[in-house]
Design a protein around this motif. Structure first.
Motif, PDB file in Angstrom:
ATOM      1  N   LEU A   1       4.325 -23.487  -2.258  1.00 22.73           N
ATOM      2  CA  LEU A   1       5.446 -22.558  -2.074  1.00 22.73           C
ATOM      3  C   LEU A   1       4.997 -21.399  -1.200  1.00 22.73           C
ATOM      4  O   LEU A   1       4.324 -20.481  -1.686  1.00 22.73           O
ATOM      5  N   PRO A   2       5.317 -21.400   0.099  1.00 22.12           N
ATOM      6  CA  PRO A   2       5.008 -20.225   0.905  1.00 22.12           C
ATOM      7  C   PRO A   2       5.944 -19.090   0.478  1.00 22.12           C
ATOM      8  O   PRO A   2       7.162 -19.226   0.552  1.00 22.12           O
ATOM      9  N   ALA A   3       5.367 -17.994   0.009  1.00 27.38           N
ATOM     10  CA  ALA A   3       6.172 -16.874  -0.516  1.00 27.38           C
ATOM     11  C   ALA A   3       5.598 -15.553  -0.034  1.00 27.38           C
ATOM     12  O   ALA A   3       5.694 -14.539  -0.715  1.00 27.38           O
ATOM     13  N   ALA A   4       4.972 -15.568   1.133  1.00 28.25           N
ATOM     14  CA  ALA A   4       4.292 -14.367   1.620  1.00 28.25           C
ATOM     15  C   ALA A   4       5.109 -13.618   2.661  1.00 28.25           C
ATOM     16  O   ALA A   4       4.617 -12.686   3.285  1.00 28.25           O
ATOM     17  N   GLY A   5       6.372 -14.018   2.849  1.00 25.49           N
ATOM     18  CA  GLY A   5       7.212 -13.363   3.858  1.00 25.49           C
ATOM     19  C   GLY A   5       7.742 -12.028   3.367  1.00 25.49           C
ATOM     20  O   GLY A   5       7.960 -11.835   2.172  1.00 25.49           O
ATOM     21  N   ALA A   6       7.975 -11.132   4.329  1.00 24.38           N
ATOM     22  CA  ALA A   6       8.507  -9.817   3.976  1.00 24.38           C
ATOM     23  C   ALA A   6      10.033  -9.836   3.978  1.00 24.38           C
ATOM     24  O   ALA A   6      10.668  -8.905   3.487  1.00 24.38           O
TER      25      ALA A   6
ATOM     26  N   PRO B   1      11.142  -8.016  -1.216  1.00 32.29           N
ATOM     27  CA  PRO B   1      11.264  -9.270  -0.455  1.00 32.29           C
ATOM     28  C   PRO B   1      12.283 -10.190  -1.124  1.00 32.29           C
ATOM     29  O   PRO B   1      12.414 -10.208  -2.351  1.00 32.29           O
ATOM     30  N   LYS B   2      13.003 -10.961  -0.309  1.00 35.11           N
ATOM     31  CA  LYS B   2      14.158 -11.718  -0.825  1.00 35.11           C
ATOM     32  C   LYS B   2      13.779 -12.684  -1.945  1.00 35.11           C
ATOM     33  O   LYS B   2      14.586 -12.946  -2.836  1.00 35.11           O
ATOM     34  N   GLN B   3      12.542 -13.187  -1.954  1.00 38.49           N
ATOM     35  CA  GLN B   3      12.150 -14.152  -2.998  1.00 38.49           C
ATOM     36  C   GLN B   3      12.049 -13.509  -4.385  1.00 38.49           C
ATOM     37  O   GLN B   3      11.936 -14.197  -5.385  1.00 38.49           O
TER      38      GLN B   3
ATOM     39  N   GLY C   1      -1.417 -15.469   1.299  1.00 35.23           N
ATOM     40  CA  GLY C   1      -0.705 -16.050   2.436  1.00 35.23           C
ATOM     41  C   GLY C   1      -1.284 -15.547   3.745  1.00 35.23           C
ATOM     42  O   GLY C   1      -2.300 -14.846   3.767  1.00 35.23           O
ATOM     43  N   GLY C   2      -0.631 -15.913   4.860  1.00 39.47           N
ATOM     44  CA  GLY C   2      -1.120 -15.514   6.181  1.00 39.47           C
ATOM     45  C   GLY C   2      -0.027 -14.850   6.984  1.00 39.47           C
ATOM     46  O   GLY C   2       1.066 -14.584   6.473  1.00 39.47           O
ATOM     47  N   ALA C   3      -0.324 -14.608   8.273  1.00 39.53           N
ATOM     48  CA  ALA C   3       0.596 -13.852   9.127  1.00 39.53           C
ATOM     49  C   ALA C   3       1.902 -14.617   9.370  1.00 39.53           C
ATOM     50  O   ALA C   3       2.981 -14.032   9.399  1.00 39.53           O
TER      51      ALA C   3
ATOM     52  N   ASP D   1       0.590 -20.339   8.445  1.00 40.51           N
ATOM     53  CA  ASP D   1      -0.724 -19.881   7.960  1.00 40.51           C
ATOM     54  C   ASP D   1      -0.724 -19.851   6.437  1.00 40.51           C
ATOM     55  O   ASP D   1      -1.722 -20.211   5.795  1.00 40.51           O
ATOM     56  N   SER D   2       0.381 -19.412   5.858  1.00 36.12           N
ATOM     57  CA  SER D   2       0.474 -19.379   4.396  1.00 36.12           C
ATOM     58  C   SER D   2       0.361 -20.794   3.828  1.00 36.12           C
ATOM     59  O   SER D   2      -0.340 -21.030   2.832  1.00 36.12           O
ATOM     60  N   VAL D   3       1.025 -21.760   4.469  1.00 35.03           N
ATOM     61  CA  VAL D   3       0.946 -23.152   4.004  1.00 35.03           C
ATOM     62  C   VAL D   3      -0.491 -23.647   4.147  1.00 35.03           C
ATOM     63  O   VAL D   3      -1.043 -24.279   3.228  1.00 35.03           O
TER      64      VAL D   3
ATOM     65  N   ILE E   1      20.444 -23.953  -0.212  1.00 36.70           N
ATOM     66  CA  ILE E   1      20.364 -22.966   0.884  1.00 36.70           C
ATOM     67  C   ILE E   1      19.106 -22.097   0.789  1.00 36.70           C
ATOM     68  O   ILE E   1      18.535 -21.931  -0.287  1.00 36.70           O
ATOM     69  N   LYS E   2      18.726 -21.546   1.942  1.00 41.21           N
ATOM     70  CA  LYS E   2      17.649 -20.552   1.967  1.00 41.21           C
ATOM     71  C   LYS E   2      18.299 -19.180   1.973  1.00 41.21           C
ATOM     72  O   LYS E   2      19.208 -18.915   2.773  1.00 41.21           O
ATOM     73  N   ILE E   3      17.849 -18.310   1.077  1.00 40.25           N
ATOM     74  CA  ILE E   3      18.377 -16.945   1.049  1.00 40.25           C
ATOM     75  C   ILE E   3      17.888 -16.243   2.314  1.00 40.25           C
ATOM     76  O   ILE E   3      16.680 -16.059   2.509  1.00 40.25           O
TER      77      ILE E   3
HETATM   78  O1  C5P Z   1      11.250 -16.194   7.108  1.00 44.32           O
HETATM   79  P1  C5P Z   1      11.676 -17.488   6.538  1.00 44.32           P
HETATM   80  O2  C5P Z   1      12.927 -17.385   5.709  1.00 44.32           O
HETATM   81  O3  C5P Z   1      11.726 -18.632   7.493  1.00 44.32           O
HETATM   82  O4  C5P Z   1      10.518 -17.858   5.475  1.00 44.32           O
HETATM   83  C1  C5P Z   1      10.523 -19.077   4.792  1.00 44.32           C
HETATM   84  C2  C5P Z   1       9.500 -19.025   3.660  1.00 44.32           C
HETATM   85  O5  C5P Z   1       8.187 -18.825   4.186  1.00 44.32           O
HETATM   86  C3  C5P Z   1       9.778 -17.876   2.692  1.00 44.32           C
HETATM   87  O6  C5P Z   1       9.636 -18.389   1.358  1.00 44.32           O
HETATM   88  C4  C5P Z   1       8.695 -16.851   3.043  1.00 44.32           C
HETATM   89  O7  C5P Z   1       8.274 -16.050   1.949  1.00 44.32           O
HETATM   90  C5  C5P Z   1       7.551 -17.739   3.521  1.00 44.32           C
HETATM   91  N1  C5P Z   1       6.608 -17.064   4.442  1.00 44.32           N
HETATM   92  C6  C5P Z   1       5.231 -17.034   4.130  1.00 44.32           C
HETATM   93  N2  C5P Z   1       4.345 -16.386   4.957  1.00 44.32           N
HETATM   94  C7  C5P Z   1       4.779 -15.749   6.061  1.00 44.32           C
HETATM   95  C8  C5P Z   1       6.169 -15.766   6.412  1.00 44.32           C
HETATM   96  C9  C5P Z   1       7.058 -16.434   5.574  1.00 44.32           C
HETATM   97  O8  C5P Z   1       4.820 -17.591   3.108  1.00 44.32           O
HETATM   98  N3  C5P Z   1       3.886 -15.116   6.813  1.00 44.32           N
END
Ligand code: C5P
Length: 233
Positions: free
Chosen positions: A11-16, A25-27, A80-82, A86-88, A216-218
């Motif tokens: 689960l990539p969850a490192a997005g802002a 963050p939306k998650q 996670g990464g930038a 990268d997070s995956v 859907i993706k939030i």
């Molecule tokens: O920005 P977007 O909606 O495409 O992000 C999809 C998923 O990737 C989200 O769950 C977000 O938290 C994650 N993500 C991440 N690392 C980042 C950018 C996004 O894990 N650097």
């Protein structure tokens, strides 16, 4: 005799969540009495075929520790990464100790809280005897326009929609192959927004598995109300 491949979840969850805005963050936004990410994880944690989950979090994350899964034995956290890819990649590296290269890894956006067990089962069923991997996707029913440029409001052309699908998640690939595909894209400077794109860059063709449109993706504030409605129905 080789053992059957296991199924892991990343689960990539490192997005802002910059497109969404706001301080949280939306998650981590509240949704039906839980956080978005708790809905996104629940379907996997409860599923008998899922061996474990790795979640990639921002080093500045201050919300994960208050979620229901913070101390869950089947959920491991990594930094996670930038970029999402990268997070995956970080999560795949953390899996390597427990998982085999030909195990399946299902990558699912933390911001997709409406995945149903039926859709997950459909994807898992498609993986049996599948050589490349598969993703949930939805055929495009709207007419699709390409704009002049990223900011342009004028139509440059109309794309033929017969062959177009919206790529959803989970997307499932072999651990070793996904690691190789992401490393290849990184080395070549190829920007990708989903994992299937990385696999495609190796010349492979993932299987499209038709899923529910409500997975859907939030992304925008109004998506939260939609997700609330979908979870109730
Ligand atoms: O920005 P977007 O909606 O495409 O992000 C999809 C998923 O990737 C989200 O769950 C977000 O938290 C994650 N993500 C991440 N690392 C980042 C950018 C996004 O894990 N650097």
């Amino acid at each position: 005799m080789t053992a059957d491949p296991q199924h892991w979840v990343v689960l990539p969850a490192a997005g802002a969540g910059r497109r969404f805005g706001g301080p949280i963050p939306k998650q981590y936004l509240p949704l039906r009495g839980r956080r978005v990410i708790e809905h996104s994880l629940a379907v996997f944690v409860q599923h008998p075929l899922i061996a474990g989950c790795v979640i990639a979090l921002s080093p500045e994350d201050e919300w994960w520790q208050d979620t229901a899964y913070a101390d869950h034995p089947a959920v491991k956290r990594v930094a996670g990464g930038a970029e999402r890819s990268d997070s995956v990649a970080h999560a795949l590296a953390a899996l390597a100790g427990n998982a085999a290269d030909d195990d399946w890894v299902l990558v699912h956006d933390a911001a997709r809280p409406c995945l149903t067990t039926e859709d997950l089962d459909r994807l898992l069923a498609a993986l049996v005897d599948e050589p490349v991997g598969a993703l949930l996707a939805v055929p495009m029913h709207d007419t699709v326009k390409a704009a002049e440029d990223a900011f342009g409001a004028r139509v440059e052309r109309t794309l033929p929609r017969q062959q177009l699908w919206r790529a959803y998640t989970p997307q499932a690939f072999r651990l070793g192959q996904l690691r190789e595909a992401l490393a290849h894209c990184r080395a070549q400077g190829i920007a990708i927004t989903d994992d299937a794109s990385a696999i495609e860059q190796l010349g492979l063709r993932p299987l499209l598995v038709e899923g529910r449109v409500d997975n859907i993706k939030i992304t925008r504030p109004e998506d939260l109300s939609l997700a609330e409605f979908f979870l109730d129905h």
